[in-house]
Write a protein that holds these residues in place. Structure first.
Motif: not given
Length: 164
Positions: A15-29, A31-36
């Motif tokens: 469950v911890l791995i799934y949560l970290v992966a989910f929020f990692g994708v959200v933060f990466a998206a 960050a990309a939107l803010v950069k653009f």
């Protein structure tokens, strides 16, 4: 009922791995939107809204003085190849040409200040000013024409034009 041997039990670590992966994708998206968004931000219309509001009464007084002069200024702009040509015919209230004025003109994009283009104007005849601007794309533009005598602006015109 038989348990499927290939399924793994849901553990706290999984469950911890799934949560970290989910929020990692959200933060990466994000960050990309803010950069653009920051890379494509065209800027602001005025540097300081406060200073612009202080100058508002002076702009109103200048507009009244311009109206009292009764000048008739006609600007004609058209695309020429990759650029644009501008011709200004300036006359006073009596119809006499306005010579010796310092006319400036620029084309501004309504949505992006990075696309603004300036004209280099020269007086061809008394009261006739013309010039060219480079790299003018088709579309909507604001044509700003200003005239000055010395350091005083005596004429200002803003018009929306569509370049073909």
């Amino acid at each position: 009922m038989e348990a499927n041997a290939s399924s793994r039990p849901l553990t706290g670590r999984r469950v911890l791995i799934y949560l970290v992966a989910f929020f990692g994708v959200v933060f990466a998206a994000n960050a990309a939107l803010v950069k653009f968004a920051l890379e494509t931000l065209p800027g602001t219309e005025v540097d300081s809204a406060y200073r612009a509001s202080l100058a508002f009464n002076a702009e109103i007084a200048a507009a009244h003085a311009q109206a009292q002069r009764g000048w008739h200024v006609v600007a004609h702009v058209e695309r020429a190849g990759e650029g644009a040509r501008l011709r200004i015919d300036a006359r006073d209230a009596a119809g006499a040409p306005l010579g010796g004025m310092g006319f400036t003109a620029r084309l501004e994009r309504p949505t992006d200040v990075r696309g603004d283009r300036g004209f280099v104007l020269t007086e061809r005849e008394t009261g006739i000013y013309s010039g060219q601007a480079a790299d003018v794309a088709p579309g909507q533009w604001e044509l700003i024409v200003e005239a000055a005598r010395g350091n005083e602006r005596v004429f200002l015109s803003r018009n929306r034009v569509v370049m073909q």
